[in-house]
Design a protein around this motif. Structure first.
Motif, PDB file in Angstrom:
ATOM      1  N   GLN A 673       0.828  -1.206   0.000  1.00  0.00           N
ATOM      2  CA  GLN A 673       0.000   0.000   0.000  1.00  0.00           C
ATOM      3  C   GLN A 673       0.862   1.256   0.000  1.00  0.00           C
ATOM      4  OE1 GLN A 673      -2.266  -1.020   3.512  1.00  0.00           O
ATOM      5  NE2 GLN A 673      -4.058  -1.659   2.321  1.00  0.00           N
ATOM      6  N   TYR A 676       2.538   1.614  -3.482  1.00  0.00           N
ATOM      7  CA  TYR A 676       1.509   2.021  -4.449  1.00  0.00           C
ATOM      8  C   TYR A 676       1.213   3.516  -4.341  1.00  0.00           C
ATOM      9  CZ  TYR A 676      -3.158   2.563  -6.476  1.00  0.00           C
ATOM     10  OH  TYR A 676      -4.243   3.005  -7.191  1.00  0.00           O
ATOM     11  N   GLN A 677       1.048   3.991  -3.116  1.00  0.00           N
ATOM     12  CA  GLN A 677       0.722   5.401  -2.914  1.00  0.00           C
ATOM     13  C   GLN A 677       1.852   6.300  -3.397  1.00  0.00           C
ATOM     14  OE1 GLN A 677      -2.340   6.619  -1.916  1.00  0.00           O
ATOM     15  NE2 GLN A 677      -1.337   8.447  -2.754  1.00  0.00           N
ATOM     16  N   LYS A 678       3.096   5.889  -3.161  1.00  0.00           N
ATOM     17  CA  LYS A 678       4.247   6.710  -3.595  1.00  0.00           C
ATOM     18  C   LYS A 678       4.355   6.719  -5.117  1.00  0.00           C
ATOM     19  CE  LYS A 678       7.090   6.662   0.571  1.00  0.00           C
ATOM     20  NZ  LYS A 678       6.018   6.412   1.502  1.00  0.00           N
ATOM     21  N   LEU A 679       3.986   5.613  -5.771  1.00  0.00           N
ATOM     22  CA  LEU A 679       3.960   5.599  -7.234  1.00  0.00           C
ATOM     23  C   LEU A 679       2.859   6.523  -7.759  1.00  0.00           C
ATOM     24  CD1 LEU A 679       4.483   1.799  -8.041  1.00  0.00           C
ATOM     25  CD2 LEU A 679       6.137   3.643  -8.362  1.00  0.00           C
ATOM     26  N   GLN A 680       1.701   6.485  -7.104  1.00  0.00           N
ATOM     27  CA  GLN A 680       0.593   7.365  -7.493  1.00  0.00           C
ATOM     28  C   GLN A 680       0.990   8.831  -7.362  1.00  0.00           C
ATOM     29  OE1 GLN A 680      -1.312   5.007  -9.114  1.00  0.00           O
ATOM     30  NE2 GLN A 680      -3.099   6.100  -8.373  1.00  0.00           N
ATOM     31  N   ASP A 681       1.708   9.132  -6.287  1.00  0.00           N
ATOM     32  CA  ASP A 681       2.146  10.518  -6.065  1.00  0.00           C
ATOM     33  C   ASP A 681       3.060  11.001  -7.179  1.00  0.00           C
ATOM     34  OD1 ASP A 681       0.700  10.487  -3.726  1.00  0.00           O
ATOM     35  OD2 ASP A 681       2.430  10.132  -2.426  1.00  0.00           O
ATOM     36  N   ARG A 682       3.741  10.062  -7.827  1.00  0.00           N
ATOM     37  CA  ARG A 682       4.636  10.426  -8.938  1.00  0.00           C
ATOM     38  C   ARG A 682       3.945  10.310 -10.292  1.00  0.00           C
ATOM     39  NH1 ARG A 682      10.925   9.078  -8.032  1.00  0.00           N
ATOM     40  NH2 ARG A 682      11.069   9.461  -5.793  1.00  0.00           N
ATOM     41  N   GLY A 683       2.654  10.019 -10.263  1.00  0.00           N
ATOM     42  CA  GLY A 683       1.892   9.919 -11.504  1.00  0.00           C
ATOM     43  C   GLY A 683       2.109   8.628 -12.268  1.00  0.00           C
ATOM     44  N   GLN A 685       1.084   4.931 -13.155  1.00  0.00           N
ATOM     45  CA  GLN A 685      -0.109   4.094 -13.091  1.00  0.00           C
ATOM     46  C   GLN A 685       0.241   2.669 -12.653  1.00  0.00           C
ATOM     47  OE1 GLN A 685      -3.369   5.087 -13.561  1.00  0.00           O
ATOM     48  NE2 GLN A 685      -2.388   7.103 -13.510  1.00  0.00           N
ATOM     49  N   THR A 687      -1.780  -1.003 -10.484  1.00  0.00           N
ATOM     50  CA  THR A 687      -2.965  -1.584  -9.840  1.00  0.00           C
ATOM     51  C   THR A 687      -2.523  -2.285  -8.559  1.00  0.00           C
ATOM     52  OG1 THR A 687      -4.038  -1.971 -11.976  1.00  0.00           O
ATOM     53  CG2 THR A 687      -4.874  -3.225 -10.087  1.00  0.00           C
TER      54      THR A 687
END
Length: 771
Positions: A673, A676-683, A685, A687
């Motif tokens: 989790q 995943y969140q740190k990847l999302q913060d960097r834009g 994509q 799952t």
């Protein structure tokens, strides 16, 4: 392409064209059959009642009418079955039209002068003009085992009439796409490396594919075994054991067609994610899927009032030495036998009952129920004893109904009934009675019967028996029944664990270890009938099952033949049972009917990945790598999490450019989790797979290790393979499981010094870089 190879290709294309022409003829005939059957069904439905002979004036006439209706229903059902069967046949023909077969074998039987050409495909197909002439043989046909089991020359195969000897003069692999022969080559091996290598080099998919064109000899032995009561397949990661077992299911359905249906086969898989991954294999082979579930689903559906420990909770659980010893004992075959003995002891004493209540008061006391229970002959078994108790309790209830009808509250209820309530009672129980006394008795009986409905339910559903108290009584009785010192457990430690179980019980929770014991005890006391219809049972990732769980499955499905498959090197829940599992299984099955197959060659990963991973586990020296080459695994060492995410992002970009499906595998869900969140913060994509009920998707996924079992991906990035995260030998099987998910590329990101487990790998077998 050489001239001879070009000539072979032209010959095979000409033959394929002929076969496709015959398939086309069969498709036209089948389409006509479907059209006629549908039209016949529609006409039958339209004139259904016109064709029924209706005579209701006499009893004989009513019987004749019933027979006439039944005949029309049967005719309708036959028409429907005819076009449904023809539709399935058409779907098979359409598949064959695109890819008719994948191999050819020329062989001579004893006494024959000329060899017979056998073309092998997904399904059998005969010449429409000459139904005895097979143009394509189903890969499951006995004769086709010669393709999988041998090279050239004389060999035997098992036919329905016994062993047959043939002389194999040619083995040819044929690759067809959309009705066109793409490649042809002859081989003198069981299955040539060329087709296998081409299949292994393909990119991963969110669905497992069938392997019928590349079945290896040792896999074929798994698929075609019919004599063993227990087939135990120990296969290293990526050895194709799961794929082979799915082909085995298809083979069994073919071999015993008409006597075996998919509902008589059941697969226990590691999680729902895996079920989703494999659910297209059997339909691709023209078969319906068997029953599929996880062990968690199997037991959880039967205890709706309790919250069973999930796979995530089980993985995150940190047991100390004392708790581990107790869990080991409870999970053992010894404990299964102890529960069996305890249940037998309940024939004499210690049964736990509850009061049967009515309107907040004790209706039949637990002492009275216990007295009834033990009043039966000592030869009564638990099932008969409970059934006899229920029968006597129902008689007591019926006597109470008669006496209760005379009570004042009943009279008052009858007198207060409204006109609408009276109408409802008569509508429910019978026509209005003119005699006032009879009417009163009728109404009083219905009122009392309704009032006692909850009591009847308590009796019929065994709610006077307290499984919770019985389970606790069992646990408290254990020190008298077993030598706890054998398991390095003191009596004080045991009783403390019992109190902890009771506390969790009161909160509505039960561990995976305890729930199997709980249900087995309930089944024995209540006389639950095992499932005798199930014929074959398959357990994947068997290394994560305890001896108690396997014994409980054996008890539930006593007539089923078992196929157990797994890799003891990937046991992340049950380390302690590795060395005793075969001894335990020999107590459950006839040792003479146990067959063990070891698969030591890994096909999933490149040679470089396989050579790297086999050093992570103590017994990895026997693992053989298949000769498919690729890049060496890379360990990237970073100073902190921020650098780690940067390294991860860079690697994901490289993988995306070559269209690799990448799995970022972490140790825990919480870790995943966070990534995943740190990847999302960097834009970026991705799952996040958080539960086993999600589906796999293409692209980048982030998944905890315990949900990645059995799956494979083009590229794997192991997140934080540091000595902090994986400090010692206790993590070797988990690290091995993570790394062996990779097909083409393996990267390990270590925040700080890498785990000491990687120090065992020769330096030449990987690259280490510092960011």
């Amino acid at each position: 392409m050489s001239e001879s190879n070009e000539a072979m290709k032209q010959y095979e294309q000409k033959h394929l064209n002929f076969v496709r022409d015959q398939i086309g003829i069969a498709e036209q005939q089948t389409e006509k059959t479907i059209k006629r059957a549908k039209a016949g069904q529609k006409d039958l439905e339209k004139n259904f009642y016109n064709d029924v002979r209706i005579k209701t004036s006499t009893y004989a006439g009513q019987m004749d009418t019933g027979v006439s209706v039944r005949q029309q229903q049967q005719m309708l059902s036959q028409k429907q079955n005819r076009w449904q069967t023809a539709t399935r046949d058409l779907e098979t023909l359409q598949k064959l039209d695109q890819n008719a077969y994948f191999a050819r074998v020329d062989l001579k039987e004893d006494g024959e002068q000329n060899p017979e050409k056998i073309y092998i495909g997904l399904a059998s197909f005969t010449d429409p003009e000459h139904p005895d002439h097979y143009l394509i043989y189903d890969w499951r046909a006995p004769i086709c085992s010669v393709y999988y089991d041998s090279g050239m020359g004389e060999m035997t195969y098992n036919a329905p009439m016994g062993k047959q000897t043939v002389d194999v003069t040619l083995k040819r692999e044929i690759q067809i796409k959309d009705g066109v022969v793409e490649t042809v080559f002859d081989t003198d091996e069981a299955v040539g490396d060329r087709v296998l290598l081409e299949n292994l080099e393909k990119q991963s998919n969110t669905k497992m594919k069938s392997i019928v064109a590349t079945i290896q000899q040792e896999q074929n032995a798994i698929i075609r075994d019919t004599s063993s009561d227990l087939l135990f397949v120990q296969g290293v990661a990526g050895s194709g054991k799961t794929a082979a077992v799915l082909q085995r299911v298809a083979y069994l359905l073919y071999r015993y067609r008409g006597n075996l249906n998919p509902g008589q086969l059941i697969l226990f898989s590691p999680n729902q994610l895996f079920n989703d991954y494999i659910n297209q294999v059997l339909p691709e082979l023209g078969e319906q899927n068997m029953v599929q579930m996880t062990y968690y689903q199997f037991i959880n559906r039967r205890v709706p009032h309790l919250e069973v420990e999930t796979i995530q909770q089980r993985f995150d659980e940190n047991l100390d030495i004392q708790q581990r010893n107790i869990a080991d004992f409870k999970n053992s075959l010894d404990f299964f036998k102890l529960v069996t003995d305890y249940a037998d002891h309940l024939n004499q004493s210690d049964i736990q009952f509850k009061n049967i209540m009515f309107q907040g008061k004790v209706f039949i006391s637990k002492q009275e129920i216990k007295q009834i229970y033990y009043s039966f002959n000592e030869n009564y078994n638990l099932r008969n004893r409970l059934a006899g108790t229920k029968e006597k309790l129902l008689k007591i209830l019926n006597r109470h109904i008669s006496s209760e009808m005379k009570k004042r509250w009943v009279e008052e209820t009858v007198e207060s009934l409204s006109k609408q309530q009276l109408q409802m009672l008569y509508a429910k129980y019978g026509e209005k009675i003119e005699d006032s006394d009879k009417e009163y008795n009728f109404l009083a009986k219905q009122i009392v019967t309704d009032a006692f409905k909850k009591v009847r339910v308590q009796i019929m559903k065994n709610r006077f028996f307290s499984i919770n108290r019985q389970f606790v009584n069992l646990l408290r009785s254990v020190p008298k029944m077993a030598d706890l010192s054998k398991w390095k457990i003191s009596e004080t430690e045991w009783q403390q664990s019992v109190e902890h179980t009771i506390e969790r019980f009161k909160a509505g929770h039960i561990s995976m270890t305890n729930v199997s014991i709980y249900l087995y005890l309930f089944d024995l006391v209540t006389g639950k009938h095992p499932d005798t219809e199930m014929r074959y049972l398959f357990v994947d990732e068997v290394q994560d099952y305890t001896p108690f769980q396997l014994a409980y499955l054996k008890w539930n499905f006593p007539r089923a033949k078992f196929t157990l498959l797994g890799d003891l090197n990937q046991a992340i829940f049950t380390h302690q049972y590795h060395h005793t599992i075969m001894d335990d299984l020999k107590q459950m099955f006839d040792p003479e009917k146990i067959k063990v197959i070891n698969l030591l060659k890994s096909y999933r990963s490149t040679k470089q990945i396989t050579d790297f991973t086999k050093y992570l586990i103590p017994d990895g020296g026997d693992i053989e790598a298949y000769a498919r080459t690729g890049e060496k695994p890379v360990i990237t060492v970073v100073d902190d999490e921020t650098q780690g995410i940067t390294a991860l992002a860079n690697q994901l970009q490289l993988n995306t450019e070559v269209k690799d499906t990448t799995a970022i595998i972490g140790k825990t869900l919480a870790e995943c989790q966070d990534v995943y969140q740190k990847l999302q913060d960097r834009g970026i994509q991705a799952t996040l797979i958080q539960t086993e009920n999600q589906r796999l998707v293409n692209g980048v996924i982030v998944v905890p290790a315990y949900l990645a079992k059995g799956l494979e991906f083009d590229a794997v990035v192991m997140w934080d393979g540091s000595d902090t995260n994986y400090p010692d030998q206790n993590d070797d099987k988990l690290v091995y499981t993570i790394c062996t998910r990779a097909m083409h590329r393996l990267d390990i990101i270590s925040i700080g010094k890498p785990s000491p487990l990687f120090a065992k790998v020769p330096k030449d077998d990987y690259r280490q870089v510092k960011e």
